[in-house]
Design a protein around this motif. Structure first.
Motif, mmCIF file in Angstrom:
data_model
loop_
_atom_site.group_PDB
_atom_site.id
_atom_site.type_symbol
_atom_site.label_atom_id
_atom_site.label_comp_id
_atom_site.label_asym_id
_atom_site.label_seq_id
_atom_site.Cartn_x
_atom_site.Cartn_y
_atom_site.Cartn_z
ATOM 1 N N ARG A 258 0.985 -28.426 -66.003
ATOM 2 C CA ARG A 258 1.509 -27.746 -67.185
ATOM 3 C C ARG A 258 0.603 -26.763 -67.805
ATOM 4 O O ARG A 258 0.850 -25.695 -68.146
ATOM 5 C CB ARG A 258 2.216 -28.508 -68.245
ATOM 6 C CG ARG A 258 3.592 -29.388 -67.849
ATOM 7 C CD ARG A 258 4.646 -28.514 -67.974
ATOM 8 N NE ARG A 258 4.655 -28.087 -66.507
ATOM 9 C CZ ARG A 258 5.705 -27.305 -66.155
ATOM 10 N NH1 ARG A 258 7.057 -26.955 -67.116
ATOM 11 N NH2 ARG A 258 6.163 -26.723 -64.811
ATOM 12 N N THR A 259 -0.613 -27.337 -67.881
ATOM 13 C CA THR A 259 -1.705 -26.196 -68.405
ATOM 14 C C THR A 259 -1.962 -25.000 -67.538
ATOM 15 O O THR A 259 -2.114 -23.909 -68.173
ATOM 16 C CB THR A 259 -3.057 -27.039 -68.293
ATOM 17 O OG1 THR A 259 -2.936 -28.285 -69.323
ATOM 18 C CG2 THR A 259 -4.080 -26.122 -69.075
ATOM 19 N N PHE B 271 0.393 -23.858 -65.472
ATOM 20 C CA PHE B 271 1.633 -23.160 -65.662
ATOM 21 C C PHE B 271 1.413 -22.254 -66.873
ATOM 22 O O PHE B 271 1.927 -21.124 -66.959
ATOM 23 C CB PHE B 271 2.654 -24.073 -65.677
ATOM 24 C CG PHE B 271 3.875 -23.536 -65.838
ATOM 25 C CD1 PHE B 271 4.690 -22.656 -65.007
ATOM 26 C CD2 PHE B 271 4.586 -23.755 -67.169
ATOM 27 C CE1 PHE B 271 5.990 -22.047 -65.256
ATOM 28 C CE2 PHE B 271 5.896 -23.134 -67.562
ATOM 29 C CZ PHE B 271 6.368 -22.274 -66.503
ATOM 30 N N TYR B 272 1.195 -22.802 -68.012
ATOM 31 C CA TYR B 272 1.418 -22.491 -69.294
ATOM 32 C C TYR B 272 0.348 -21.155 -69.578
ATOM 33 O O TYR B 272 0.505 -19.969 -69.787
ATOM 34 C CB TYR B 272 1.310 -23.187 -70.525
ATOM 35 C CG TYR B 272 1.435 -22.637 -71.695
ATOM 36 C CD1 TYR B 272 2.717 -22.499 -72.314
ATOM 37 C CD2 TYR B 272 0.227 -22.309 -72.794
ATOM 38 C CE1 TYR B 272 2.875 -21.934 -73.508
ATOM 39 C CE2 TYR B 272 0.363 -21.869 -73.873
ATOM 40 C CZ TYR B 272 1.929 -21.638 -74.229
ATOM 41 O OH TYR B 272 1.765 -21.061 -75.606
#
Lengths: 200, 200, 200, 200
Positions: B167-168, B170-171
């Motif tokens: 997620r890191t 991705f974000y």
DNA sequence: TATGAATGAGAGTTCATTCAT
DNA sequence: AATGAATGAACTCTCATTCAT
């Protein structure tokens, strides 16, 4: 919301089911009406298009969840003693898990579709993502201010926490299906507070 | 793989571009051939269907990445002293970030589509997910065995770590489009080792 | 125009036939492709929509006819003697009738649909209407300047003439079907020059 | 006709408005009931179908107009002296224009739809067309018999006159939206009697 | 190997009409 | 008489795939 007819409710429920099962793109309006037990045309008495019912579902979900998350995350890092803090964090995690589980179908739907589909629902996904990140960051900042947490970038930490929450729920609830959530809550609280508890 | 003609390579490159831009479902075969500068029919000289080119792309990516990850994660929690461990973890994170960035288009594609599309590529996504989880879990177990890490469920920890990583990346790479990855590596290493560094 | 494939030509022909038989709204794309002997999808390889094929047909017709009318109407009221004028007018009427008959299907189509359909093709109809009115008015002005015609409002006269031409062709060719056009040409020339030849 | 309820009248009025605005095919029953302020189903308490309300409107119009036209055109070419004839023709033209304007919406509707829609209302249009042509032809015949008019084919002349009337009204009232009809009446009377007043 | 016109199943959507209330 | 939710056939248009050249 309150004035929804039986038919409209049936369509929404059917749409959530079908979207979750087959994904937004693969779900046909004919799947939805079949699942709702109404005729093809009936769908368009309630929703202008397939896209609109999806947006309505997402927006309803966001409104519902927003209110609950704001309340719940209030006390994420509250407490005077170490045990109180740990207990509060644990409670928050439990609440978040519960909310997620109660809205499992829509939550999964939104996380799935939000990042797929060539950006059709990108803005919805980013809205809810930013909502969560803001809520978490605020709480981390409070924890730092109180002197409990020692970390220098609350925004990045919020991303870490969100990633853990989201993927953990995704993995255990949706990939693994059956999982004892209580133990998971403990472990997540521990990890948030201490990471892998490295001692060199 | 080795005997790919110029045309085939052009199709694969075009397909990756288009899938990333518009998503799998929204990408038409006509988009791919237009981007590759070949005729519509040519596509089917190389790939049996739109689904097959997607699978080929994902499999190629997985093969490539698998080897590199196995090597890199070897030394995740290696080291004798606290500083050595921290340094090794940091190096692994840097490598992972680099590999991810080098394959950004396909990586994003796979994470996006893997969980969307009503399970069309579910098994691909779960394959790569399990690959990563296994690699991470093994290293965590090694860290525990060496007495560096104090955590009782390496499997769950692996999920936490994977969620944070995924997620890191991705974000920050895809939502924020901020490519200053170095600072992020530091913060991620710290968080992995110490969480929010809670002191009650 | 010259580079039209056999299929495209067949579609245009079929569309003109069907539009003429059933009208624009009542004609289904399935009628057109059936008449053209091609598959449903083939239609959309050549025309973006049902509306676009109609517009193309009208525009082609207008371009074709515009050039011919400009030439023909040039000499509407030319001539030095009474007989020459009468003969020239007669020739123009004959040409106009011929052009109209050669393009009967499209002409009827355009006049029919141009004023129906809630304005969908209003602008096309008004374009061609104004084209004709301008051409006729110019010639009437020339006739007045030469001293042959004694009338004070050439614009209104152009509307009268156009109305007579259009409705006469419509009535005899399309309502009555079979009609000797030659006699009609005589009578129209007479009427234009002398009206009902009132002598009080 | 006499026993029409308030609701029925509202539906008829709404239907005329909508048909005129959007055309027959483009007007939905839902447009009509919305404009009439009644429920969807109410429509079918009064009219068997969308087609039937259109036919009823046309028939009512024809009945109404037929009577008035018969009276008016009676004296089209009456009179003993040149001036009387001219005056009578002028009066008839004025009456016809007035009747047309009073029933503008339905008249336009009928002329529009009568020749469009692939013959759906062809017979209605031809009925009224023939009614008008017969009335005009009879009067022209009377004028010839009286020795005022010198023309050999009253039927064709009737078509010419009808074409002029119809297209002129159409053009100036509906395309140009210029309602100064008085001058137009003069010019039309002149043209009918003398054409372009050609003098060789 | 490359082409691109042709295909046709199947999608989303519309709307005249029905009918239980 | 009035309602309006429900209907479903029919429409336009899309696009992955085929195949003769």
């Amino acid at each position: 919301m309150e004035g929804e007819s039986r038919t409209q409710k049936a369509l929404v429920k059917a749409a959530i089911d079908m979207f979750q099962q087959k994904g937004y793109q693969m779900t046909r309006v004919s799947d939805i009406v079949a699942a709702a037990g109404v005729a093809q045309g009936t769908f368009y008495n309630y929703f202008r298009s397939k896209e609109m019912i999806f947006r309505e579902i997402c927006n309803d979900f966001m409104e519902q969840v927003r209110a609950r998350f704001v309340l719940r995350t209030q006390h994420m890092f509250d407490g005077e003693t170490s045990d109180e803090v740990r207990e509060n964090l644990h409670a928050v995690i439990r609440d978040v898990f519960t909310i997620y589980q109660e809205n499992l179908a829509v939550a999964e739907l939104l996380f799935r579709e939000g990042i797929g589909n060539g950006g059709l629902f990108k803005e919805i996904y980013e809205d809810i993502l930013n909502l969560f990140l803001d809520l978490i960051r605020e709480q981390v900042e409070k924890g730092i201010a109180k002197g409990f947490l020692h970390i220098d970038d609350p925004e990045v930490a919020a991303v870490f926490l969100f990633g853990m929450f989201e993927r953990t729920l995704f993995y255990f609830l949706l990939v693994r299906k059956n999982r004892d959530m209580e133990k998971l809550e403990d472990k997540l609280a521990d990890f948030i507070l201490k990471g892998l508890s490295f001692e060199g």
